[in-house]
Design a protein around this motif. Structure first.
Motif, PDB file in Angstrom:
ATOM      1  N   GLU A   1       0.827  -1.221   0.000  1.00 23.32           N
ATOM      2  CA  GLU A   1       0.000   0.000   0.000  1.00 23.32           C
ATOM      3  C   GLU A   1       0.857   1.266   0.000  1.00 23.32           C
ATOM      4  N   ARG A   2       1.953   1.230   0.744  1.00 23.13           N
ATOM      5  CA  ARG A   2       2.800   2.423   0.828  1.00 23.13           C
ATOM      6  C   ARG A   2       3.491   2.729  -0.496  1.00 23.13           C
ATOM      7  N   GLN A   3       3.547   1.749  -1.397  1.00 26.90           N
ATOM      8  CA  GLN A   3       4.187   1.980  -2.705  1.00 26.90           C
ATOM      9  C   GLN A   3       3.332   2.874  -3.604  1.00 26.90           C
TER      10      GLN A   3
ATOM     11  N   SER B   1      15.194   1.119   9.682  1.00 28.11           N
ATOM     12  CA  SER B   1      15.217   2.399   8.981  1.00 28.11           C
ATOM     13  C   SER B   1      14.130   2.420   7.919  1.00 28.11           C
ATOM     14  N   CYS B   2      13.764   3.608   7.485  1.00 32.26           N
ATOM     15  CA  CYS B   2      12.980   3.744   6.263  1.00 32.26           C
ATOM     16  C   CYS B   2      13.515   4.944   5.508  1.00 32.26           C
ATOM     17  N   THR B   3      13.917   4.700   4.284  1.00 31.88           N
ATOM     18  CA  THR B   3      14.439   5.792   3.465  1.00 31.88           C
ATOM     19  C   THR B   3      13.624   5.933   2.185  1.00 31.88           C
ATOM     20  N   LEU B   4      12.414   5.428   2.255  1.00 31.35           N
ATOM     21  CA  LEU B   4      11.528   5.479   1.086  1.00 31.35           C
ATOM     22  C   LEU B   4      11.308   6.915   0.613  1.00 31.35           C
ATOM     23  N   CYS B   5      11.364   7.865   1.520  1.00 30.07           N
ATOM     24  CA  CYS B   5      11.016   9.244   1.172  1.00 30.07           C
ATOM     25  C   CYS B   5      12.198  10.083   0.723  1.00 30.07           C
ATOM     26  N   GLN B   6      13.348   9.449   0.555  1.00 28.12           N
ATOM     27  CA  GLN B   6      14.519  10.253   0.190  1.00 28.12           C
ATOM     28  C   GLN B   6      14.436  10.847  -1.206  1.00 28.12           C
TER      29      GLN B   6
ATOM     30  N   THR C   1      17.732  14.054   2.640  1.00 35.84           N
ATOM     31  CA  THR C   1      18.451  13.774   3.884  1.00 35.84           C
ATOM     32  C   THR C   1      17.537  13.157   4.939  1.00 35.84           C
ATOM     33  N   HIS C   2      16.301  12.839   4.547  1.00 40.30           N
ATOM     34  CA  HIS C   2      15.346  12.316   5.515  1.00 40.30           C
ATOM     35  C   HIS C   2      15.544  10.825   5.761  1.00 40.30           C
ATOM     36  N   VAL C   3      15.658  10.477   7.024  1.00 37.82           N
ATOM     37  CA  VAL C   3      15.762   9.068   7.406  1.00 37.82           C
ATOM     38  C   VAL C   3      14.809   8.834   8.574  1.00 37.82           C
ATOM     39  N   CYS C   4      13.824   7.989   8.385  1.00 35.18           N
ATOM     40  CA  CYS C   4      13.007   7.564   9.514  1.00 35.18           C
ATOM     41  C   CYS C   4      13.704   6.364  10.143  1.00 35.18           C
ATOM     42  N   VAL C   5      13.861   6.371  11.453  1.00 42.67           N
ATOM     43  CA  VAL C   5      14.211   5.127  12.129  1.00 42.67           C
ATOM     44  C   VAL C   5      13.004   4.787  12.989  1.00 42.67           C
TER      45      VAL C   5
ATOM     46  N   THR D   1       6.235   4.982  15.566  1.00 47.51           N
ATOM     47  CA  THR D   1       5.922   4.533  14.210  1.00 47.51           C
ATOM     48  C   THR D   1       6.372   5.606  13.229  1.00 47.51           C
ATOM     49  N   GLY D   2       6.478   5.234  11.963  1.00 50.19           N
ATOM     50  CA  GLY D   2       6.896   6.181  10.930  1.00 50.19           C
ATOM     51  C   GLY D   2       5.963   7.383  10.910  1.00 50.19           C
ATOM     52  N   LEU D   3       6.498   8.541  10.569  1.00 45.13           N
ATOM     53  CA  LEU D   3       5.690   9.760  10.661  1.00 45.13           C
ATOM     54  C   LEU D   3       4.567   9.808   9.632  1.00 45.13           C
ATOM     55  N   CYS D   4       4.639   8.963   8.613  1.00 44.27           N
ATOM     56  CA  CYS D   4       3.546   8.913   7.631  1.00 44.27           C
ATOM     57  C   CYS D   4       2.368   8.129   8.189  1.00 44.27           C
ATOM     58  N   GLY D   5       2.608   7.400   9.273  1.00 49.28           N
ATOM     59  CA  GLY D   5       1.537   6.604   9.862  1.00 49.28           C
ATOM     60  C   GLY D   5       1.335   5.275   9.164  1.00 49.28           C
ATOM     61  N   ALA D   6       2.022   5.075   8.049  1.00 47.96           N
ATOM     62  CA  ALA D   6       1.769   3.873   7.265  1.00 47.96           C
ATOM     63  C   ALA D   6       2.726   2.734   7.596  1.00 47.96           C
ATOM     64  N   TYR D   7       3.840   3.046   8.250  1.00 45.58           N
ATOM     65  CA  TYR D   7       4.837   2.024   8.551  1.00 45.58           C
ATOM     66  C   TYR D   7       5.123   1.985  10.047  1.00 45.58           C
ATOM     67  N   ASN D   8       4.851   0.851  10.661  1.00 49.93           N
ATOM     68  CA  ASN D   8       5.339   0.668  12.020  1.00 49.93           C
ATOM     69  C   ASN D   8       6.498  -0.335  11.986  1.00 49.93           C
TER      70      ASN D   8
ATOM     71  N   THR E   1      12.070  15.365   9.368  1.00 49.30           N
ATOM     72  CA  THR E   1      10.670  15.320   8.943  1.00 49.30           C
ATOM     73  C   THR E   1      10.595  15.416   7.422  1.00 49.30           C
ATOM     74  N   CYS E   2       9.732  14.592   6.832  1.00 48.14           N
ATOM     75  CA  CYS E   2       9.496  14.709   5.390  1.00 48.14           C
ATOM     76  C   CYS E   2       8.057  15.158   5.174  1.00 48.14           C
ATOM     77  N   GLY E   3       7.699  15.374   3.941  1.00 50.31           N
ATOM     78  CA  GLY E   3       6.392  15.954   3.631  1.00 50.31           C
ATOM     79  C   GLY E   3       5.202  15.039   3.836  1.00 50.31           C
ATOM     80  N   CYS E   4       5.434  13.777   4.195  1.00 54.37           N
ATOM     81  CA  CYS E   4       4.320  12.828   4.313  1.00 54.37           C
ATOM     82  C   CYS E   4       3.668  12.798   5.681  1.00 54.37           C
ATOM     83  N   CYS E   5       4.240  13.517   6.634  1.00 52.18           N
ATOM     84  CA  CYS E   5       3.799  13.329   8.018  1.00 52.18           C
ATOM     85  C   CYS E   5       2.295  13.540   8.190  1.00 52.18           C
TER      86      CYS E   5
HETATM   87 FE1  SF4 Z   1       9.157   5.534   5.337  1.00 56.48          FE
HETATM   88 FE2  SF4 Z   1       6.869   6.680   6.082  1.00 56.48          FE
HETATM   89 FE3  SF4 Z   1       9.232   7.574   6.990  1.00 56.48          FE
HETATM   90 FE4  SF4 Z   1       8.555   7.963   4.417  1.00 56.48          FE
HETATM   91  S1  SF4 Z   1       7.549   8.827   6.217  1.00 56.48           S
HETATM   92  S2  SF4 Z   1      10.561   7.335   5.192  1.00 56.48           S
HETATM   93  S3  SF4 Z   1       7.434   6.040   4.017  1.00 56.48           S
HETATM   94  S4  SF4 Z   1       8.294   5.576   7.410  1.00 56.48           S
END
Ligand code: SF4
Ligand code: ZN
Length: 419
Positions: free
Chosen positions: A94-96, A195-200, A205-209, A215-222, A284-288
């Motif tokens: 779904e996150r794709q 880690s999650c670097t899907l949003c790079q 320079t955004h790295v979610c750990v 949980t990930g700031l997009c809410g879609a990935y724990n 922080t990336c734009g998906c939060c």
């Molecule tokens: Fe991954 Fe979500 Fe973080 Fe983007 S915001 S890097 S999809 S966990």
């Protein structure tokens, strides 16, 4: 049988080069979601017999039925089947959708789940792009990238308001179930984060750990989703991160995490804290889903969700906040986070935790009401929920402070938030 698809059957150019491209207001042919119409996207597992591979149905009006600048409700439901497919993989597929749809030239996609936002530009429509192509893209690309875990995939696209709203309820129930699977796991007892670097591609320079309690700031990935994603794709965007030596317990700072972040951000970020908005918060990336900000006068923190369009006590609307801090940097005083994270035990715990929260939009409060009450009880302030101001009390610090004083909000008695 395995289906191999290399071409993406759409009438516009397609590829990562178009991912960051915006569709401006004046160029919009059709807009869905973004707080203006109900909109959601869902990937769910289905029985083999119920899926006809490659089938895309658009139920309701499509491009041909609307005028330039129109809006429609939208539900995108992807059904996948296969012996190797598991429920745990649903959120990963779904996150794709976000980047896969964005790859189409002239099509913009922001957000995820029930806060998704689609814009189809006039240029794409002129070339013949329709809603059906969203389904074609997802079918082709999910097969290409994740063909190892499923055999068949079909896409249903709904644009009739009643149906979208009905299925939105189903989707929200599924999001809730997924979120709550992580309940009970703690950061202390977990040595490996992900880690999650899907949003790079958007925020280099955004790295979610992602830890169990953040949980990930997009809410879609724990944490569980990242773990499953790593299992499917060991060289992909979700890597195990051994947290290593604890450098700061209160703020959530680990040597192993910092080393990973430094390398994954190509030297831009050398350290960040999991549990603070004040001191070196996460990037922080734009998906939060939400953005928290310090309110110095109230000695507390506010948070605002993407769907809330109004002004907030930090002096900025969500869109301005996201535009200012969503580029992948560490911005002390501001941090993106998921809705679910607000009621996780580690939420800004370094700054005093949930009892610092002095303002949030009413709609967000209602959405997380049940869990917010539960957390209030856990921290010994059962009526905390009623002490948190909303836009009903005001949208400036001056306006909300008298309310906080009147109800005796705990933040006013805490140590100074700025240290
Ligand atoms: Fe991954 Fe979500 Fe973080 Fe983007 S915001 S890097 S999809 S966990
Ligand atoms: Zn992002």
């Amino acid at each position: 049988l395995k289906v191999t698809i290399t071409e993406v059957p759409v009438p516009v150019s397609y590829g990562p080069a178009f991912e960051g491209e915006r569709v401006r207001k004046d160029d919009v042919y059709l807009e869905c979601g973004g707080g203006k119409t109900p909109c959601f996207e869902l990937v769910r597992i289905a029985e083999m017999d119920d899926v006809e591979d490659g089938k895309v149905e658009v139920m309701g009006p499509d491009i041909k039925d609307v005028q330039p600048g129109d809006r429609l409700p939208l539900g995108v439901v992807v059904e996948v089947a296969g012996r190797k497919m598991q429920e745990d993989y649903e959120p990963i597929l779904e996150r794709q959708i976000h980047h896969l749809v964005n790859y189409a030239q002239g099509v913009m996609h922001i957000g995820q789940r029930d806060i998704a936002w689609y814009r189809i530009g006039k240029s794409a429509v002129e070339k013949g792009f329709t809603l059906e192509h969203i389904g074609k893209i997802l079918h082709a690309k999910l097969h290409q990238d994740f063909g190892a875990i499923f055999d068949k995939c079909q896409v249903k696209i709904y644009t009739e308001e009643d149906k979208v709203k009905e299925l939105l309820g189903v989707a929200q129930q599924m999001y809730k179930t997924r979120d709550e699977r992580i309940e009970g796991m703690t950061d202390e007892t977990t040595e490996i984060y992900y880690s999650c670097t899907l949003c790079q591609s958007f925020a280099p320079t955004h790295v979610c750990v992602v830890s169990p309690e953040r949980t990930g700031l997009c809410g879609a990935y724990n944490w569980l989703d990242c773990k499953a994603s790593y299992e499917i794709n060991p060289t992909g965007p979700n890597q195990p991160v051994a947290k290593g030596e604890t450098l700061d317990e209160r703020y959530g700072n680990w040597k192993g995490v910092n080393e990973f972040v430094e390398q994954a951000s190509r030297g831009a970020v050398s350290s960040y804290n999991f549990y603070s908005v004040v001191y070196d918060p996460m990037t922080t990336c734009g998906c939060c889903e939400c953005i928290a900000a310090v309110l110095p006068m109230c000695n507390g923190v506010m948070t605002v969700n993407r769907e809330y369009m109004g002004m907030t006590p930090c002096g900025m609307k969500f869109t301005t906040l996201a535009g200012t801090i969503g580029g992948g940097n560490v911005t002390p005083g501001f941090v993106g986070h998921s809705k679910y994270n607000i009621t996780q035990r580690k939420f800004i715990v370094g700054d005093g935790g949930l009892k610092r929260l002095v303002w949030m939009p009413k709609m967000l409060k209602e959405e997380i009401r049940e869990r917010l009450i539960k957390r209030g009880e856990e921290i010994g302030i059962p009526n905390l929920i009623d002490m948190i101001a909303t836009e009903e009390q005001g949208v400036t610090e001056d306006e909300i402070l008298p309310f906080l004083q009147e109800v005796g909000h705990p933040a006013l008695e805490m140590e100074s938030i700025l240290g």
